[in-house]
Design a protein around this motif. Structure first.
Motif, short mmCIF file in Angstrom:
data_model
loop_
_atom_site.label_atom_id
_atom_site.label_comp_id
_atom_site.label_asym_id
_atom_site.label_seq_id
_atom_site.Cartn_x
_atom_site.Cartn_y
_atom_site.Cartn_z
N ASP A 1 -4.00 -5.94 -1.38
CA ASP A 1 -3.68 -6.97 -2.39
C ASP A 1 -2.24 -7.61 -1.89
O ASP A 1 -1.77 -8.33 -2.87
N GLY A 2 -1.59 -7.16 -0.99
CA GLY A 2 -0.21 -7.52 -0.52
C GLY A 2 1.06 -6.60 -0.89
O GLY A 2 2.03 -7.00 -0.37
N ARG A 3 0.73 -5.78 -1.45
CA ARG A 3 1.86 -4.87 -2.02
C ARG A 3 1.96 -3.68 -0.87
O ARG A 3 1.10 -3.25 -0.24
N PHE A 4 3.17 -3.63 -0.45
CA PHE A 4 3.83 -2.52 0.46
C PHE A 4 4.88 -1.53 0.05
O PHE A 4 5.48 -1.88 -0.91
N VAL A 5 4.65 -0.46 0.76
CA VAL A 5 5.83 0.62 0.70
C VAL A 5 6.35 0.84 1.95
O VAL A 5 5.79 0.99 2.89
N ALA A 6 7.49 0.67 1.75
CA ALA A 6 8.52 0.88 3.14
C ALA A 6 9.02 2.14 2.98
O ALA A 6 9.97 2.44 2.29
N ASP A 7 8.85 2.97 3.91
CA ASP A 7 9.36 4.30 4.07
C ASP A 7 10.48 4.69 5.26
O ASP A 7 10.02 4.21 6.40
#
Length: 458
Positions: free
Chosen positions: A412-418
């Protein structure tokens, strides 16, 4: 001996007085009282107005936050994060279940109790009965949704306070702006909630005493959630009312991503209107003299379900023609812009927390170079195998700063940058400040890739 009843000539010519039909407002008030008199409805009202506040207050005081939930990592910082966390949970589970209990049983309960004859004697109009039941169930659903929103907001504000909110792309919203957008987000999810309520009315009319009418909205919601997880084209996602439970996060970007949200709301309202109209048509055609009625026949099921099946196809065609969005919407260029934008916003926040000299985002000239699967294969689509190197420049410093992030992007386009180094920038969860340890905004952050190619500049 028999008795004969005779009438005078004056009585024979008097017109027969017919019972007046009950006004819709009075019938609606009667149906509303019937609904709220049920113990399960009263229990739901109490739960919606009390539990969210307790949940937000309890979680906000914990040392471990729901960082896997959008805005969950900011529940320590502002009271406006709590209602958004509750909204994410409500769109997935609570609202489909609430519409099932309320709208999915409003007609079926009369079949189980065998009270249709009494109701028609009192109201004398199938149209008024349908309108009263639909409006009463809608009123109860609005009360439940308002309880979820108000309770979670009150719990967050009393526990954490009225502080600025960090948006999806890392930019800071003032408390006033956050309040307005939180309210708009809850208003927007009313559209898919109404769509599920219309499906509940349709199932309650079609299936009669069958428990499937009660489960139909929840079942449709689960199917839509599973569909959103699959790697489908953007046009297919937008053609389902469930996308409006997700696209509200576009309100918390700068500029706001209104196009997907408006399309999702329009599709949801179309579903709500069509399902309600189909329920009304089937209700008007029903034979209420059959006391053994146990659901509509095959023809009624066909009339009720085929239009709902055809509506997504029309929606997909309309969205595809108007937006040319038959791909995943997650492209390398969009990922790089989204990561760079979020990093720039949060870098300024980190600078302020460390009491370093302020720097404008234009001076930073932040860029990101991202690759999926180490540059092998197509550089698009969801996955947890994206890697980005962010670069920025500080005024008066010749060396270019760099930071590495592992990116997990959902469909859905959401991302988490770690963060993956250097440790001075994003290597630790906490950072030392003059006032004590504080969460490092660059250690791990959320972001959003706009699936459509256009965005509103509002």
């Amino acid at each position: 001996m028999t008795a004969t009843l005779t009438q005078s000539p004056e009585q024979e010519h008097q017109p027969v007085t017919r019972g007046r039909r009950v006004p819709v407002t009075r019938a609606c008030r009667f149906e509303f009282v019937k609904l709220v008199s049920q113990w399960r409805i009263r229990l739901l009202v109490l739960a919606c107005w009390i539990v969210p506040a307790l949940f937000v207050a309890g979680v906000s005081r914990q040392s471990t936050l729901p960082s896997d939930t959008l805005f969950g990592r900011w529940m320590h910082a502002t009271g406006w994060a709590g209602p958004l966390v509750v909204l994410g949970f409500a769109g997935t589970w609570a609202l489909p279940l609430l519409t099932s209990v309320v709208a999915g049983d409003v007609f079926a309960s009369e079949d189980r109790l065998g009270t249709w004859r009494h109701l028609f004697v009192a109201v004398r109009s199938p149209r008024r009965i349908f309108a009263a039941k639909a409006l009463a169930s809608l009123t109860v659903i609005l009360v439940l949704v308002a309880g979820l929103a108000c309770s979670s907001a009150i719990g967050g504000l009393l526990t954490v306070g009225n502080h600025p909110l960090v948006g999806v792309d890392g930019h800071l919203l003032t408390p006033e702006d956050a309040a307005v957008k939180v309210l708009l987000a809850w208003v927007c999810v009313l559209a898919p909630t109404l769509a599920l309520a219309g499906i509940g009315l349709l199932g309650s009319v079609m299936l009669g005493r069958s428990p499937m009418g009660l489960l139909l909205p929840a079942l449709v919601a689960i199917i839509m959630q599973v569909t959103q997880i699959l790697p489908l084209p953007v046009a297919v996602r937008l053609a389902l009312p469930g996308y409006a439970f997700i696209s509200w996060n576009g309100l918390f970007t700068s500029p706001t991503q209104l196009a997907p949200l408006l399309i999702a709301v329009a599709v949801s309202l179309a579903w709500a209107v069509l399902a309600t109209v189909l329920a009304y048509v089937l209700f008007q055609r029903r034979d209420f003299t059959n006391l053994a009625y146990d659901g509509s026949g095959r023809r009624a099921l066909t009339v009720g379900l085929l239009p709902l099946v055809g509506l997504p196809a029309l929606s997909v065609a309309a969205v595809a023609v108007s937006t040319s969005s038959m791909g995943s919407g997650i492209e390398q260029g969009k990922v790089q812009r989204s990561v760079a934008t979020a990093f720039a916003h949060l870098y300024r926040m980190q600078t302020d927390q460390l009491h370093r000299p302020a720097v404008a985002e234009a001076q930073l000239r932040t860029t990101a170079t991202c690759a999926k699967s180490a540059g092998k294969g197509a550089q698009e689509g969801a996955g947890n195998n994206w890697r980005c190197v962010v670069s920025w420049h500080l005024p008066g410093v010749a060396v270019t700063g760099t930071a590495i992030y592992q990116i997990d992007i959902t469909s859905d386009g959401r991302f988490v940058a770690d963060g993956d180094g250097p440790k001075e920038v994003n290597g630790y969860f906490l950072m030392r400040t003059s006032t004590g340890d504080a969460p490092n905004p660059l250690w791990q952050f959320d972001g959003n890739v706009e699936l459509l190619d256009t965005s509103s500049k509002g």
